[in-house]
Scaffold this motif. Structure first.
Motif, PDB file in Angstrom:
ATOM      1  N   UNK A  24       0.838  -1.187   0.000  1.00 52.52           N
ATOM      2  CA  UNK A  24       0.000   0.000   0.000  1.00 52.52           C
ATOM      3  C   UNK A  24       0.873   1.236   0.000  1.00 52.52           C
TER       4      UNK A  24
ATOM      5  N   UNK B 124      -0.152   8.243  -1.441  1.00 53.71           N
ATOM      6  CA  UNK B 124       0.317   9.272  -2.362  1.00 53.71           C
ATOM      7  C   UNK B 124       0.077  10.678  -1.824  1.00 53.71           C
TER       8      UNK B 124
ATOM      9  N   UNK C 258      -4.009  -3.428  -8.152  1.00 51.86           N
ATOM     10  CA  UNK C 258      -4.613  -2.337  -7.400  1.00 51.86           C
ATOM     11  C   UNK C 258      -5.500  -1.491  -8.317  1.00 51.86           C
TER      12      UNK C 258
ATOM     13  N   UNK D  23      -6.700   2.578  -8.119  1.00 55.03           N
ATOM     14  CA  UNK D  23      -6.623   3.870  -7.446  1.00 55.03           C
ATOM     15  C   UNK D  23      -7.615   4.823  -8.105  1.00 55.03           C
TER      16      UNK D  23
ATOM     17  N   UNK E 294      -3.654  10.405  -5.544  1.00 58.17           N
ATOM     18  CA  UNK E 294      -4.219   9.074  -5.765  1.00 58.17           C
ATOM     19  C   UNK E 294      -4.656   8.464  -4.443  1.00 58.17           C
TER      20      UNK E 294
ATOM     21  N   UNK F 202      -6.202   4.826  -2.758  1.00 56.72           N
ATOM     22  CA  UNK F 202      -6.395   3.406  -3.007  1.00 56.72           C
ATOM     23  C   UNK F 202      -7.860   3.029  -2.836  1.00 56.72           C
TER      24      UNK F 202
END
Lengths: 114, 112
Positions: free
Chosen positions: A102, A105, B34, B36, B44, B46
Motif C-alpha cells: 500500500x 500518495x 490495485x 486507485x 491518488x 487506493x
C-alpha cells in the motif's frame, strides 16, 4: 493524521533552469517512491528509496534527474537543465515497513517548464 | 516487463447506473493488483487491492474488482454510481521490486 505532503504544489520554471521538488512522507514510513504523471497518462515510476538508499532508480529518464533522502525521511527530487518535456505532475508516495503493498500518495507537484 | 492496459480512456455513465472499468495485465511472475482513484486536483487514493486469496475484492465507496488469472484481467465494478464518483481511475500492478506499473487511466463522467 498527516499524509504525504509535497512542496511546492506548483512550480513554473524556464528551460535550462534547475529545480528541486520536496516530499515529506508519512512519519515512520521507511519506503518512499517518486512517480511522474504526464498529461493524459498514468503515473510512471522514477525511483524508490528504502531508508536512505535508492533501492531502484531504473525509472529515472536520464542523468539530469537525481533524488536524495539523506536522513531516511524527507526526499528531494532534483532536475538539472530542465526541458519542456519535463513538464508533468511529480507524485511522491510512501509505505510503512513490512507493508509495501500500500503506497500512500501525496497531492503532487505540477512542474511547468516554459 | 510487466504492463497494465486500461481498455477505455473515458466512460460516460448515468447516475445510479452500473459501471465497469476494464483492466488487463501482463506478467510472467506473481503479481499484485490495485485500483486507485484520482479526484480533480487531488492525489491518488487506493480503492482496493488484490494480493492473494478470494478473487473477488471489495473496496471503499461500494467498488469491487475480480481477479481473473486465465484472462489476466482485474476489472473494476460498481452497481450504482453517484455524481461524486466522477474521477479518473487507475489500475496498477506490482511485481518484484515494489514499484507500481500503472495503466493509462479511465476517466469516469457521471451524468445526472
Amino acid at each position: 493524521g498527516a499524509g504525504v505532503s509535497q512542496t511546492p504544489s506548483n512550480k513554473v520554471t524556464e528551460k535550462g533552469k534547475y529545480v528541486e521538488l520536496r516530499c515529506d512522507p508519512i512519519s515512520g514510513h521507511t519506503a518512499l517512491y517518486w512517480y511522474r504523471q504526464s498529461l493524459g497518462q498514468g503515473p510512471e515510476f522514477l525511483i524508490y528509496f528504502q531508508g536512505t538508499g535508492a533501492a531502484d532508480d531504473s525509472g529515472l529518464p536520464n542523468d539530469r534527474f537525481f533524488a536524495v533522502r539523506p536522513e531516511g525521511s524527507v526526499s528531494t527530487l532534483k532536475i538539472q537543465r530542465t526541458e519542456r518535456g519535463d513538464s508533468a505532475v511529480y507524485l511522491c508516495a510512501s509505505s510503512p515497513q513490512g507493508d509495501y503493498n500500500e503506497q500512500f500518495f501525496g497531492p503532487g507537484t505540477r512542474l511547468t517548464v516554459l | 516487463a510487466q504492463s497494465v492496459t486500461q481498455l477505455d480512456s473515458q466512460v460516460p455513465v448515468f447516475e445510479e447506473a452500473p459501471v465497469e472499468l476494464r483492466c488487463n495485465y501482463s506478467s510472467s511472475v506473481s503479481v499484485y493488483l490495485f485500483w486507485y482513484v484520482q479526484y480533480p486536483n487531488q492525489g491518488l487514493q487506493l480503492l482496493l487491492k488484490y494480493l492473494s486469496g478470494s478473487t473477488l475484492v471489495k473496496g471503499i465507496n461500494g467498488f469491487e474488482a475480480e481477479f481473473n488469472k486465465s484472462q489476466t484481467s482485474f476489472h473494476l465494478r460498481k452497481p450504482s454510481v453517484h455524481i461524486s464518483d466522477t474521477a479518473e481511475y487507475f489500475c496498477a500492478g506490482q511485481a518484484a521490486g515494489n514499484k507500481l506499473t500503472f495503466g493509462g487511466g479511465t476517466r469516469v463522467l457521471v451524468k445526472p
